[in-house]
Design an enzyme around this catalytic site. Sequence first.
Site, PDB file in Angstrom:
ATOM      1  N   LYS A   1       0.847  -1.135   0.064  1.00 42.49           N
ATOM      2  CA  LYS A   1       0.076  -0.189  -0.148  1.00 42.49           C
ATOM      3  C   LYS A   1       0.770   1.165   0.212  1.00 42.49           C
ATOM      4  CE  LYS A   1      -3.419   2.381   2.593  1.00 42.49           C
ATOM      5  NZ  LYS A   1      -4.500   2.406   3.911  1.00 42.49           N
TER       6      LYS A   1
ATOM      7  N   GLU B   1      -4.520  -6.716  15.023  1.00 44.45           N
ATOM      8  CA  GLU B   1      -4.144  -5.333  14.395  1.00 44.45           C
ATOM      9  C   GLU B   1      -5.237  -4.058  14.462  1.00 44.45           C
ATOM     10  OE1 GLU B   1      -0.477  -4.482  11.395  1.00 44.45           O
ATOM     11  OE2 GLU B   1      -2.369  -4.260  10.474  1.00 44.45           O
TER      12      GLU B   1
ATOM     13  N   HIS C   1      -4.452 -33.453  17.644  1.00 43.56           N
ATOM     14  CA  HIS C   1      -3.291 -34.435  18.021  1.00 43.56           C
ATOM     15  C   HIS C   1      -2.143 -33.373  18.627  1.00 43.56           C
ATOM     16  CE1 HIS C   1      -5.239 -38.155  16.712  1.00 43.56           C
ATOM     17  NE2 HIS C   1      -5.866 -37.143  15.676  1.00 43.56           N
TER      18      HIS C   1
ATOM     19  N   GLY D   1      -4.900  -1.964   4.991  1.00 45.56           N
ATOM     20  CA  GLY D   1      -4.070  -2.942   4.396  1.00 45.56           C
ATOM     21  C   GLY D   1      -4.798  -4.189   4.827  1.00 45.56           C
ATOM     22  N   ARG D   2      -5.157  -4.461   5.828  1.00 47.58           N
ATOM     23  CA  ARG D   2      -5.741  -5.675   6.321  1.00 47.58           C
ATOM     24  C   ARG D   2      -7.327  -5.802   5.940  1.00 47.58           C
ATOM     25  NH1 ARG D   2      -4.690  -2.518  10.308  1.00 47.58           N
ATOM     26  NH2 ARG D   2      -6.129  -1.508  11.677  1.00 47.58           N
TER      27      ARG D   2
ATOM     28  N   LYS E   1       9.356  -0.583  13.993  1.00 46.36           N
ATOM     29  CA  LYS E   1       9.737  -0.074  12.721  1.00 46.36           C
ATOM     30  C   LYS E   1      10.821   0.882  12.984  1.00 46.36           C
ATOM     31  CE  LYS E   1       5.430  -0.728   9.677  1.00 46.36           C
ATOM     32  NZ  LYS E   1       4.422  -0.078   8.958  1.00 46.36           N
TER      33      LYS E   1
ATOM     34  N   GLU F   1      10.398  -4.716   4.737  1.00 42.51           N
ATOM     35  CA  GLU F   1      10.665  -5.896   4.084  1.00 42.51           C
ATOM     36  C   GLU F   1      10.239  -6.114   2.558  1.00 42.51           C
ATOM     37  OE1 GLU F   1       8.939  -4.877   6.874  1.00 42.51           O
ATOM     38  OE2 GLU F   1       9.000  -6.325   8.471  1.00 42.51           O
TER      39      GLU F   1
END
Length: 547
Positions: free
Chosen positions: A206, A352, A383, A266-267, A511, A212
Amino acid sequence: MVERDVTAALAALEAHRVEVGHHTIADLFAEDPTRFERLQLRLGDLLFDYSKHRITDATLAHLIALARAARLEERRHALFAGEKVNLTEGRPALHMALRNFSGRPVMVDGRDVMGDVIAEREKVNAFAAGVRDGRICGAGGAPFTDIVNIGIGGSDLGPAMAARALSPFAKPGLRTHFVANVDGADLADTLAPLNLATTLFIISSKTFSTQETMTNAASARARVAAALGEEAIGDHFCAVSTKLDLVAKFGIQPDRVFGFWDWVGGRYSLWSSIGLALAISIGPENFEDFLRGGHEADDHFEQAPLEENIPVMMGLLGIWYRNVWGFGAHAVIPYDQRLARFPSYLQQLDMESNGKSVRRHGGPVTMATAPVIWGEPGTNGQHAFFQMLHQGTDIIPIDFLVAAEPTAADEHHHRLLFANCLAQAEALMRGRSRHEVDMILARQGLHGEALSALAPHKVFAGNRPSSMFLYRRLDPHMLGRLVALYEHKVFVQSAIWDINAFDQWGVELGKELAGRLAPIVADDAASTEGLDGSTAGLIAYRRGLVG
Ligand code: F6P
Protein backbone atom coordinates in the site's frame (compact mmCIF):
# COMPACT_ATOMS: atom_id res chain seq x y z
CA MET A 1 -23.56 9.27 28.29
CA VAL A 2 -22.58 6.38 25.95
CA GLU A 3 -19.83 5.42 28.36
CA ARG A 4 -22.24 5.45 31.29
CA ASP A 5 -24.75 3.32 29.35
CA VAL A 6 -22.06 0.81 28.33
CA THR A 7 -20.79 0.56 31.90
CA ALA A 8 -24.32 -0.07 33.15
CA ALA A 9 -24.99 -2.69 30.46
CA LEU A 10 -21.73 -4.46 31.33
CA ALA A 11 -22.58 -4.39 35.03
CA ALA A 12 -25.94 -6.00 34.23
CA LEU A 13 -24.15 -8.69 32.23
CA GLU A 14 -21.74 -9.25 35.10
CA ALA A 15 -24.62 -9.84 37.50
CA HIS A 16 -26.33 -12.06 34.96
CA ARG A 17 -23.19 -14.20 34.57
CA VAL A 18 -23.62 -15.50 38.10
CA GLU A 19 -27.10 -16.68 37.20
CA VAL A 20 -25.98 -18.36 33.95
CA GLY A 21 -23.10 -19.93 35.82
CA HIS A 22 -25.57 -22.21 37.61
CA HIS A 23 -26.35 -23.99 34.34
CA THR A 24 -24.08 -25.89 32.02
CA ILE A 25 -24.57 -25.68 28.26
CA ALA A 26 -25.58 -29.34 28.37
CA ASP A 27 -28.27 -28.48 30.98
CA LEU A 28 -29.57 -25.76 28.72
CA PHE A 29 -29.93 -28.25 25.85
CA ALA A 30 -31.69 -30.71 28.14
CA GLU A 31 -34.14 -28.02 29.26
CA ASP A 32 -34.93 -26.79 25.76
CA PRO A 33 -35.31 -29.20 22.84
CA THR A 34 -35.66 -26.26 20.44
CA ARG A 35 -32.34 -24.68 21.45
CA PHE A 36 -30.48 -25.60 18.25
CA GLU A 37 -33.32 -24.30 16.03
CA ARG A 38 -33.54 -21.07 17.99
CA LEU A 39 -29.86 -20.30 18.38
CA GLN A 40 -28.73 -20.35 14.78
CA LEU A 41 -28.58 -17.81 11.96
CA ARG A 42 -28.30 -18.31 8.22
CA LEU A 43 -26.69 -16.50 5.34
CA GLY A 44 -27.42 -18.40 2.13
CA ASP A 45 -26.32 -21.98 2.77
CA LEU A 46 -24.12 -20.92 5.69
CA LEU A 47 -25.47 -21.92 9.07
CA PHE A 48 -24.01 -20.16 12.09
CA ASP A 49 -24.79 -22.32 15.11
CA TYR A 50 -24.33 -20.51 18.41
CA SER A 51 -26.31 -22.89 20.57
CA LYS A 52 -23.22 -24.34 22.30
CA HIS A 53 -22.55 -21.22 24.33
CA ARG A 54 -23.04 -20.27 27.95
CA ILE A 55 -26.05 -18.19 27.07
CA THR A 56 -29.77 -18.03 27.70
CA ASP A 57 -32.40 -15.79 26.14
CA ALA A 58 -31.72 -13.34 28.96
CA THR A 59 -28.03 -13.28 28.07
CA LEU A 60 -28.86 -12.40 24.50
CA ALA A 61 -31.18 -9.63 25.64
CA HIS A 62 -28.39 -8.22 27.84
CA LEU A 63 -25.86 -8.44 25.00
CA ILE A 64 -28.18 -6.67 22.58
CA ALA A 65 -28.77 -4.02 25.24
CA LEU A 66 -24.99 -3.58 25.44
CA ALA A 67 -24.79 -3.15 21.67
CA ARG A 68 -27.51 -0.51 21.80
CA ALA A 69 -25.80 1.20 24.73
CA ALA A 70 -22.65 1.43 22.60
CA ARG A 71 -24.78 2.89 19.75
CA LEU A 72 -23.72 0.06 17.47
CA GLU A 73 -26.41 0.82 14.92
CA GLU A 74 -25.23 4.44 14.65
CA ARG A 75 -21.62 3.33 14.34
CA ARG A 76 -22.57 0.83 11.63
CA HIS A 77 -24.44 3.55 9.78
CA ALA A 78 -21.43 5.86 10.00
CA LEU A 79 -19.18 3.12 8.60
CA PHE A 80 -21.36 2.43 5.57
CA ALA A 81 -22.08 6.13 5.02
CA GLY A 82 -18.37 6.75 4.48
CA GLU A 83 -17.87 8.92 7.55
CA LYS A 84 -14.25 9.35 8.58
CA VAL A 85 -14.41 6.54 11.14
CA ASN A 86 -10.63 6.21 11.05
CA LEU A 87 -10.24 9.32 13.17
CA THR A 88 -6.48 9.34 13.66
CA GLU A 89 -5.83 9.16 9.93
CA GLY A 90 -8.87 11.24 8.95
CA ARG A 91 -10.25 8.61 6.55
CA PRO A 92 -13.33 6.54 6.02
CA ALA A 93 -13.04 2.73 5.99
CA LEU A 94 -14.82 1.73 2.81
CA HIS A 95 -13.47 -1.66 1.82
CA MET A 96 -17.14 -2.57 1.28
CA ALA A 97 -17.09 -0.34 -1.83
CA LEU A 98 -14.66 -2.79 -3.46
CA ARG A 99 -17.36 -5.47 -3.38
CA ASN A 100 -20.37 -3.22 -3.87
CA PHE A 101 -22.63 -4.63 -6.56
CA SER A 102 -25.74 -2.80 -5.40
CA GLY A 103 -25.51 -0.09 -8.04
CA ARG A 104 -25.66 2.46 -5.22
CA PRO A 105 -22.98 5.16 -5.07
CA VAL A 106 -20.30 5.19 -2.39
CA MET A 107 -19.31 8.71 -1.52
CA VAL A 108 -15.87 9.80 -0.34
CA ASP A 109 -15.49 13.53 0.24
CA GLY A 110 -18.65 14.20 -1.74
CA ARG A 111 -17.59 12.12 -4.75
CA ASP A 112 -18.90 8.72 -5.88
CA VAL A 113 -15.88 6.40 -6.00
CA MET A 114 -17.64 3.46 -7.65
CA GLY A 115 -16.48 4.48 -11.14
CA ASP A 116 -12.84 4.34 -10.02
CA VAL A 117 -13.42 1.05 -8.20
CA ILE A 118 -14.98 -0.61 -11.23
CA ALA A 119 -12.34 0.75 -13.62
CA GLU A 120 -9.51 -0.57 -11.45
CA ARG A 121 -11.24 -3.94 -11.07
CA GLU A 122 -11.62 -4.19 -14.83
CA LYS A 123 -7.93 -3.41 -15.24
CA VAL A 124 -7.07 -6.19 -12.76
CA ASN A 125 -9.43 -8.59 -14.54
CA ALA A 126 -8.02 -7.81 -17.98
CA PHE A 127 -4.46 -8.30 -16.75
CA ALA A 128 -5.40 -11.53 -14.94
CA ALA A 129 -7.09 -12.88 -18.07
CA GLY A 130 -4.04 -11.93 -20.17
CA VAL A 131 -1.63 -13.77 -17.86
CA ARG A 132 -3.92 -16.79 -17.74
CA ASP A 133 -4.27 -17.13 -21.51
CA GLY A 134 -0.60 -16.34 -22.22
CA ARG A 135 -1.15 -13.02 -24.03
CA ILE A 136 0.81 -11.41 -21.22
CA CYS A 137 4.00 -13.39 -20.98
CA GLY A 138 7.67 -13.36 -20.02
CA ALA A 139 10.36 -11.46 -21.90
CA GLY A 140 11.22 -14.52 -23.96
CA GLY A 141 7.60 -15.05 -25.03
CA ALA A 142 6.89 -18.04 -22.80
CA PRO A 143 3.64 -17.99 -20.79
CA PHE A 144 3.97 -17.48 -17.04
CA THR A 145 3.89 -20.62 -14.91
CA ASP A 146 4.57 -19.00 -11.52
CA ILE A 147 3.31 -15.85 -9.86
CA VAL A 148 5.29 -14.54 -6.88
CA ASN A 149 3.52 -11.97 -4.70
CA ILE A 150 5.99 -9.94 -2.64
CA GLY A 151 4.21 -8.17 0.20
CA ILE A 152 3.68 -8.42 3.95
CA GLY A 153 0.81 -8.07 6.42
CA GLY A 154 -2.35 -7.11 4.59
CA SER A 155 -0.46 -7.17 1.30
CA ASP A 156 0.34 -10.86 1.84
CA LEU A 157 -1.94 -12.60 4.31
CA GLY A 158 -5.19 -12.01 2.42
CA PRO A 159 -4.14 -13.19 -1.04
CA ALA A 160 -1.99 -15.98 0.45
CA MET A 161 -4.87 -17.24 2.61
CA ALA A 162 -7.40 -17.02 -0.21
CA ALA A 163 -5.19 -18.53 -2.92
CA ARG A 164 -4.65 -21.55 -0.70
CA ALA A 165 -8.29 -21.77 0.30
CA LEU A 166 -9.39 -21.68 -3.33
CA SER A 167 -6.61 -23.81 -4.82
CA PRO A 168 -9.12 -26.17 -6.50
CA PHE A 169 -10.23 -23.18 -8.58
CA ALA A 170 -6.69 -22.31 -9.67
CA LYS A 171 -5.68 -22.58 -13.31
CA PRO A 172 -3.74 -25.82 -13.74
CA GLY A 173 -0.08 -25.17 -14.46
CA LEU A 174 -0.16 -21.67 -12.97
CA ARG A 175 1.17 -21.61 -9.42
CA THR A 176 1.07 -18.76 -6.90
CA HIS A 177 3.73 -18.13 -4.25
CA PHE A 178 3.94 -15.57 -1.47
CA VAL A 179 7.12 -14.03 -0.11
CA ALA A 180 6.75 -11.83 2.97
CA ASN A 181 9.61 -12.18 5.43
CA VAL A 182 12.70 -9.99 5.21
CA ASP A 183 14.52 -13.21 6.13
CA GLY A 184 16.26 -13.93 2.83
CA ALA A 185 15.38 -17.58 3.27
CA ASP A 186 11.82 -16.80 2.30
CA LEU A 187 12.74 -15.40 -1.12
CA ALA A 188 15.56 -17.88 -1.68
CA ASP A 189 13.47 -20.95 -0.89
CA THR A 190 10.53 -19.70 -2.95
CA LEU A 191 12.64 -18.92 -6.00
CA ALA A 192 14.90 -21.99 -5.82
CA PRO A 193 12.61 -24.31 -7.82
CA LEU A 194 11.28 -21.59 -10.16
CA ASN A 195 12.25 -20.74 -13.72
CA LEU A 196 12.62 -16.95 -13.72
CA ALA A 197 11.86 -16.86 -17.46
CA THR A 198 8.29 -17.91 -16.69
CA THR A 199 7.87 -16.10 -13.35
CA LEU A 200 5.84 -12.93 -12.81
CA PHE A 201 6.49 -10.86 -9.68
CA ILE A 202 3.78 -8.72 -8.09
CA ILE A 203 5.15 -6.12 -5.68
CA SER A 204 2.24 -5.49 -3.33
CA SER A 205 2.54 -2.64 -0.87
CA LYS A 206 0.00 0.00 0.00
CA THR A 207 2.74 2.43 1.00
CA PHE A 208 5.45 1.07 -1.31
CA SER A 209 7.92 1.79 1.44
CA THR A 210 7.64 -1.21 3.77
CA GLN A 211 11.18 -2.35 4.56
CA GLU A 212 10.57 -6.07 4.12
CA THR A 213 8.74 -5.71 0.81
CA MET A 214 11.16 -3.20 -0.66
CA THR A 215 14.14 -5.37 0.35
CA ASN A 216 12.61 -8.48 -1.19
CA ALA A 217 11.52 -6.55 -4.28
CA ALA A 218 15.03 -5.19 -4.84
CA SER A 219 16.56 -8.66 -4.44
CA ALA A 220 14.03 -10.22 -6.80
CA ARG A 221 14.66 -7.45 -9.32
CA ALA A 222 18.41 -8.07 -9.13
CA ARG A 223 17.88 -11.81 -9.61
CA VAL A 224 15.74 -11.25 -12.71
CA ALA A 225 18.15 -8.66 -14.15
CA ALA A 226 21.07 -11.07 -13.63
CA ALA A 227 19.24 -14.01 -15.16
CA LEU A 228 17.26 -12.38 -17.98
CA GLY A 229 18.81 -8.95 -18.43
CA GLU A 230 17.75 -5.50 -17.25
CA GLU A 231 15.41 -5.11 -20.22
CA ALA A 232 13.32 -8.06 -18.95
CA ILE A 233 12.26 -6.23 -15.78
CA GLY A 234 9.28 -4.55 -17.44
CA ASP A 235 7.84 -7.90 -18.50
CA HIS A 236 8.41 -9.70 -15.22
CA PHE A 237 7.27 -7.15 -12.65
CA CYS A 238 4.00 -5.49 -11.84
CA ALA A 239 2.91 -3.62 -8.73
CA VAL A 240 -0.08 -2.90 -6.54
CA SER A 241 0.04 0.24 -4.43
CA THR A 242 -1.61 3.52 -3.52
CA LYS A 243 1.73 5.33 -4.05
CA LEU A 244 1.99 5.43 -7.81
CA ASP A 245 4.92 7.89 -7.78
CA LEU A 246 7.07 5.50 -5.76
CA VAL A 247 6.15 2.59 -8.04
CA ALA A 248 7.22 4.59 -11.08
CA LYS A 249 10.65 5.15 -9.47
CA PHE A 250 11.05 1.37 -9.10
CA GLY A 251 10.78 1.13 -12.90
CA ILE A 252 7.51 -0.71 -13.35
CA GLN A 253 5.59 0.01 -16.56
CA PRO A 254 2.57 2.25 -15.90
CA ASP A 255 0.16 -0.23 -17.51
CA ARG A 256 1.31 -2.83 -14.98
CA VAL A 257 0.58 -0.76 -11.93
CA PHE A 258 -2.69 -1.35 -10.11
CA GLY A 259 -3.94 1.16 -7.62
CA PHE A 260 -6.25 1.39 -4.66
CA TRP A 261 -7.10 4.10 -2.20
CA ASP A 262 -6.18 5.28 1.27
CA TRP A 263 -9.72 4.53 2.46
CA VAL A 264 -8.89 0.82 2.14
CA GLY A 265 -6.95 -0.37 5.19
CA GLY A 266 -4.09 -2.80 4.53
CA ARG A 267 -5.76 -5.67 6.39
CA TYR A 268 -9.00 -4.99 4.51
CA SER A 269 -7.37 -4.79 1.08
CA LEU A 270 -7.76 -8.34 -0.25
CA TRP A 271 -10.84 -7.12 -2.14
CA SER A 272 -8.83 -4.47 -4.00
CA SER A 273 -6.04 -4.83 -6.55
CA ILE A 274 -4.10 -6.46 -3.69
CA GLY A 275 -6.15 -9.52 -4.72
CA LEU A 276 -4.32 -9.54 -8.10
CA ALA A 277 -2.45 -12.79 -7.41
CA LEU A 278 -5.75 -14.40 -6.42
CA ALA A 279 -7.52 -13.02 -9.50
CA ILE A 280 -4.79 -14.42 -11.75
CA SER A 281 -4.92 -17.76 -9.98
CA ILE A 282 -8.69 -18.36 -9.90
CA GLY A 283 -9.68 -16.13 -12.81
CA PRO A 284 -11.80 -12.98 -13.01
CA GLU A 285 -15.14 -14.79 -12.75
CA ASN A 286 -14.25 -16.62 -9.58
CA PHE A 287 -12.69 -13.46 -8.19
CA GLU A 288 -15.95 -11.64 -8.79
CA ASP A 289 -17.81 -14.47 -7.08
CA PHE A 290 -15.55 -13.96 -4.07
CA LEU A 291 -16.36 -10.23 -4.07
CA ARG A 292 -20.07 -10.99 -4.37
CA GLY A 293 -19.89 -13.27 -1.33
CA GLY A 294 -18.41 -10.36 0.61
CA HIS A 295 -21.14 -8.06 -0.66
CA GLU A 296 -23.81 -10.50 0.51
CA ALA A 297 -22.29 -10.40 3.99
CA ASP A 298 -22.22 -6.57 3.87
CA ASP A 299 -25.93 -6.44 3.04
CA HIS A 300 -26.65 -8.82 5.88
CA PHE A 301 -24.57 -6.86 8.38
CA GLU A 302 -25.99 -3.53 7.28
CA GLN A 303 -29.63 -4.58 7.20
CA ALA A 304 -30.34 -7.50 9.53
CA PRO A 305 -31.70 -6.54 12.94
CA LEU A 306 -29.09 -6.89 15.66
CA GLU A 307 -30.75 -10.04 17.02
CA GLU A 308 -30.52 -11.80 13.63
CA ASN A 309 -27.17 -10.47 12.56
CA ILE A 310 -24.30 -12.97 12.34
CA PRO A 311 -21.34 -10.56 12.80
CA VAL A 312 -23.19 -8.84 15.62
CA MET A 313 -23.72 -12.16 17.36
CA MET A 314 -20.10 -13.23 16.74
CA GLY A 315 -18.88 -9.95 18.17
CA LEU A 316 -21.16 -9.94 21.19
CA LEU A 317 -20.32 -13.53 22.11
CA GLY A 318 -16.67 -12.50 22.00
CA ILE A 319 -17.40 -9.58 24.32
CA TRP A 320 -19.34 -11.87 26.69
CA TYR A 321 -16.34 -14.14 27.10
CA ARG A 322 -13.61 -11.49 26.99
CA ASN A 323 -15.17 -8.85 29.22
CA VAL A 324 -17.59 -10.74 31.43
CA TRP A 325 -15.98 -14.15 31.86
CA GLY A 326 -12.42 -12.88 31.46
CA PHE A 327 -11.28 -15.39 28.82
CA GLY A 328 -8.17 -14.09 27.08
CA ALA A 329 -7.98 -16.15 23.92
CA HIS A 330 -10.19 -17.18 21.03
CA ALA A 331 -9.41 -20.10 18.74
CA VAL A 332 -10.45 -20.50 15.11
CA ILE A 333 -10.26 -24.11 14.01
CA PRO A 334 -11.18 -24.74 10.39
CA TYR A 335 -11.84 -28.38 9.58
CA ASP A 336 -10.49 -27.63 6.15
CA GLN A 337 -6.85 -28.05 5.31
CA ARG A 338 -7.09 -25.35 2.65
CA LEU A 339 -8.09 -22.83 5.32
CA ALA A 340 -4.76 -23.41 7.05
CA ARG A 341 -3.82 -19.72 6.72
CA PHE A 342 -7.22 -18.43 7.80
CA PRO A 343 -6.27 -18.15 11.49
CA SER A 344 -3.11 -16.17 10.60
CA TYR A 345 -5.18 -13.92 8.38
CA LEU A 346 -7.63 -13.35 11.23
CA GLN A 347 -4.80 -12.61 13.63
CA GLN A 348 -3.93 -9.49 11.66
CA LEU A 349 -7.55 -8.59 11.01
CA ASP A 350 -8.56 -8.88 14.65
CA MET A 351 -5.44 -8.10 16.66
CA GLU A 352 -4.10 -5.26 14.49
CA SER A 353 -7.58 -3.72 14.44
CA ASN A 354 -8.59 -4.09 18.07
CA GLY A 355 -5.36 -4.69 20.01
CA LYS A 356 -5.52 -1.22 21.53
CA SER A 357 -5.83 0.46 24.88
CA VAL A 358 -6.87 3.95 23.82
CA ARG A 359 -10.40 4.93 22.97
CA ARG A 360 -11.43 6.74 19.79
CA HIS A 361 -11.13 10.16 21.32
CA GLY A 362 -7.94 9.48 23.26
CA GLY A 363 -9.08 8.34 26.70
CA PRO A 364 -7.91 5.04 28.15
CA VAL A 365 -9.89 1.87 27.48
CA THR A 366 -11.23 0.61 30.78
CA MET A 367 -11.88 -2.99 29.79
CA ALA A 368 -9.98 -5.79 28.11
CA THR A 369 -9.82 -5.58 24.30
CA ALA A 370 -8.67 -7.99 21.58
CA PRO A 371 -8.15 -11.54 22.84
CA VAL A 372 -5.34 -13.64 21.41
CA ILE A 373 -6.61 -15.11 18.15
CA TRP A 374 -5.03 -18.35 17.09
CA GLY A 375 -5.75 -21.66 15.47
CA GLU A 376 -4.76 -24.50 13.20
CA PRO A 377 -6.78 -26.80 11.01
CA GLY A 378 -8.54 -29.80 12.47
CA THR A 379 -7.98 -32.68 12.72
CA ASN A 380 -4.26 -31.87 13.13
CA GLY A 381 -4.89 -29.70 16.18
CA GLN A 382 -6.62 -32.58 17.91
CA HIS A 383 -3.30 -34.37 18.13
CA ALA A 384 -1.44 -31.33 19.35
CA PHE A 385 -3.14 -28.67 21.49
CA PHE A 386 -6.67 -29.97 21.97
CA GLN A 387 -5.57 -31.58 25.24
CA MET A 388 -5.36 -28.08 26.67
CA LEU A 389 -8.68 -27.04 25.16
CA HIS A 390 -10.40 -30.00 26.83
CA GLN A 391 -8.64 -30.20 30.18
CA GLY A 392 -6.48 -27.10 30.60
CA THR A 393 -7.16 -24.47 33.24
CA ASP A 394 -8.01 -21.78 30.68
CA ILE A 395 -11.23 -21.78 28.78
CA ILE A 396 -10.87 -20.82 25.13
CA PRO A 397 -14.01 -20.27 23.09
CA ILE A 398 -13.69 -21.73 19.61
CA ASP A 399 -15.03 -21.09 16.13
CA PHE A 400 -15.26 -24.33 14.19
CA LEU A 401 -15.62 -24.09 10.41
CA VAL A 402 -16.58 -27.02 8.23
CA ALA A 403 -18.10 -27.72 4.82
CA ALA A 404 -20.89 -30.22 4.20
CA GLU A 405 -19.11 -31.57 1.16
CA PRO A 406 -15.50 -31.61 0.02
CA THR A 407 -14.13 -29.49 -2.81
CA ALA A 408 -11.93 -31.66 -4.99
CA ALA A 409 -11.19 -34.10 -2.19
CA ASP A 410 -12.22 -37.58 -1.17
CA GLU A 411 -15.78 -37.99 0.11
CA HIS A 412 -14.86 -40.74 2.60
CA HIS A 413 -12.11 -38.60 4.11
CA HIS A 414 -14.50 -35.69 4.30
CA ARG A 415 -17.10 -37.61 6.27
CA LEU A 416 -14.43 -38.56 8.80
CA LEU A 417 -13.30 -34.94 8.95
CA PHE A 418 -16.87 -33.79 9.51
CA ALA A 419 -17.49 -36.38 12.24
CA ASN A 420 -14.33 -35.28 14.04
CA CYS A 421 -15.34 -31.64 13.92
CA LEU A 422 -18.74 -32.31 15.45
CA ALA A 423 -17.26 -34.71 17.98
CA GLN A 424 -14.81 -32.11 19.28
CA ALA A 425 -17.51 -29.47 19.72
CA GLU A 426 -19.71 -32.03 21.46
CA ALA A 427 -16.93 -33.27 23.73
CA LEU A 428 -15.97 -29.74 24.74
CA MET A 429 -19.55 -29.01 25.66
CA ARG A 430 -20.54 -32.29 27.34
CA GLY A 431 -17.36 -33.20 29.09
CA ARG A 432 -17.22 -36.40 31.11
CA SER A 433 -18.09 -36.42 34.80
CA ARG A 434 -16.28 -38.29 37.56
CA HIS A 435 -19.29 -40.53 37.91
CA GLU A 436 -19.17 -41.47 34.21
CA VAL A 437 -15.43 -42.08 34.43
CA ASP A 438 -15.88 -44.34 37.49
CA MET A 439 -18.47 -46.40 35.66
CA ILE A 440 -16.32 -46.73 32.53
CA LEU A 441 -13.24 -47.73 34.53
CA ALA A 442 -15.23 -50.20 36.62
CA ARG A 443 -16.55 -51.80 33.42
CA GLN A 444 -12.94 -52.12 32.29
CA GLY A 445 -12.21 -54.04 35.49
CA LEU A 446 -10.52 -51.29 37.49
CA HIS A 447 -11.46 -50.95 41.17
CA GLY A 448 -10.33 -49.46 44.46
CA GLU A 449 -7.12 -47.50 44.60
CA ALA A 450 -6.23 -48.13 40.97
CA LEU A 451 -9.54 -46.66 39.88
CA SER A 452 -9.26 -43.67 42.23
CA ALA A 453 -5.73 -42.94 41.04
CA LEU A 454 -6.65 -42.89 37.36
CA ALA A 455 -10.17 -41.45 37.42
CA PRO A 456 -9.37 -37.74 38.00
CA HIS A 457 -7.13 -37.70 34.92
CA LYS A 458 -9.99 -38.89 32.76
CA VAL A 459 -12.53 -36.31 33.87
CA PHE A 460 -13.50 -33.57 31.40
CA ALA A 461 -15.14 -30.53 32.98
CA GLY A 462 -17.02 -29.77 29.75
CA ASN A 463 -19.15 -26.64 29.42
CA ARG A 464 -16.57 -25.25 27.01
CA PRO A 465 -18.20 -23.03 24.41
CA SER A 466 -17.94 -23.07 20.64
CA SER A 467 -19.65 -21.74 17.51
CA MET A 468 -20.02 -23.77 14.35
CA PHE A 469 -19.93 -22.40 10.81
CA LEU A 470 -21.37 -25.06 8.51
CA TYR A 471 -21.69 -24.40 4.78
CA ARG A 472 -22.16 -26.46 1.64
CA ARG A 473 -18.61 -26.16 0.34
CA LEU A 474 -15.65 -23.83 0.35
CA ASP A 475 -15.91 -21.94 -2.94
CA PRO A 476 -15.09 -18.31 -3.82
CA HIS A 477 -18.52 -17.03 -2.82
CA MET A 478 -18.43 -18.78 0.54
CA LEU A 479 -14.92 -17.56 1.30
CA GLY A 480 -16.04 -14.02 0.48
CA ARG A 481 -18.92 -14.32 2.92
CA LEU A 482 -16.71 -15.71 5.67
CA VAL A 483 -14.01 -13.06 5.39
CA ALA A 484 -16.52 -10.20 5.36
CA LEU A 485 -18.41 -11.65 8.33
CA TYR A 486 -15.20 -11.68 10.36
CA GLU A 487 -14.36 -8.14 9.25
CA HIS A 488 -17.70 -6.96 10.56
CA LYS A 489 -17.33 -8.94 13.77
CA VAL A 490 -14.13 -7.01 14.42
CA PHE A 491 -15.99 -3.75 13.78
CA VAL A 492 -18.78 -4.72 16.19
CA GLN A 493 -16.27 -5.33 18.95
CA SER A 494 -14.47 -2.07 18.23
CA ALA A 495 -17.79 -0.27 18.65
CA ILE A 496 -18.37 -1.83 22.07
CA TRP A 497 -14.82 -1.03 23.16
CA ASP A 498 -15.05 2.43 21.55
CA ILE A 499 -11.78 2.03 19.69
CA ASN A 500 -10.69 2.92 16.18
CA ALA A 501 -10.34 -0.42 14.40
CA PHE A 502 -8.72 1.13 11.34
CA ASP A 503 -5.36 2.49 12.48
CA GLN A 504 -2.28 0.56 13.69
CA TRP A 505 0.09 2.90 15.49
CA GLY A 506 1.31 0.00 17.58
CA VAL A 507 3.45 -1.28 14.73
CA GLU A 508 5.38 1.97 14.34
CA LEU A 509 7.79 1.97 17.28
CA GLY A 510 9.36 -1.36 16.31
CA LYS A 511 9.73 -0.18 12.71
CA GLU A 512 11.40 3.02 13.90
CA LEU A 513 13.83 1.21 16.18
CA ALA A 514 14.66 -1.35 13.48
CA GLY A 515 15.49 1.59 11.20
CA ARG A 516 17.85 2.94 13.88
CA LEU A 517 19.48 -0.43 14.57
CA ALA A 518 19.88 -1.56 10.95
CA PRO A 519 23.02 0.57 10.25
CA ILE A 520 24.58 -0.50 13.56
CA VAL A 521 24.00 -4.16 12.72
CA ALA A 522 25.21 -3.63 9.14
CA ASP A 523 28.54 -2.13 10.26
CA ASP A 524 30.35 -4.26 12.82
CA ALA A 525 32.51 -1.27 13.77
CA ALA A 526 29.54 0.99 14.51
CA SER A 527 29.20 2.25 18.06
CA THR A 528 26.44 0.83 20.26
CA GLU A 529 26.68 3.74 22.68
CA GLY A 530 23.31 5.01 23.83
CA LEU A 531 21.60 1.65 23.38
CA ASP A 532 20.20 -0.15 26.41
CA GLY A 533 22.47 -2.73 28.00
CA SER A 534 20.66 -5.76 26.65
CA THR A 535 20.44 -4.53 23.06
CA ALA A 536 24.09 -3.41 23.06
CA GLY A 537 25.15 -6.70 24.68
CA LEU A 538 23.28 -8.80 22.12
CA ILE A 539 24.84 -6.89 19.23
CA ALA A 540 28.29 -7.37 20.76
CA TYR A 541 27.66 -11.08 21.28
CA ARG A 542 26.53 -11.47 17.66
CA ARG A 543 29.66 -9.68 16.50
CA GLY A 544 31.67 -12.16 18.51
CA LEU A 545 29.88 -15.11 16.90
CA VAL A 546 30.25 -13.94 13.32
CA GLY A 547 33.62 -12.19 13.67
O1 F6P B 1 3.18 -2.80 9.73
C1 F6P B 1 1.83 -3.02 9.63
C2 F6P B 1 1.33 -2.72 8.25
O2 F6P B 1 1.26 -1.36 8.05
C3 F6P B 1 0.01 -3.39 8.00
O3 F6P B 1 -1.05 -2.69 8.48
C4 F6P B 1 0.04 -3.55 6.53
O4 F6P B 1 -0.91 -4.48 6.10
C5 F6P B 1 1.46 -4.00 6.33
O5 F6P B 1 2.20 -3.25 7.26
C6 F6P B 1 2.01 -3.84 4.95
O6 F6P B 1 1.98 -2.50 4.53
P1 F6P B 1 2.17 -2.10 3.04
O7 F6P B 1 1.07 -2.72 2.23
O8 F6P B 1 2.12 -0.62 3.00
O9 F6P B 1 3.50 -2.62 2.58
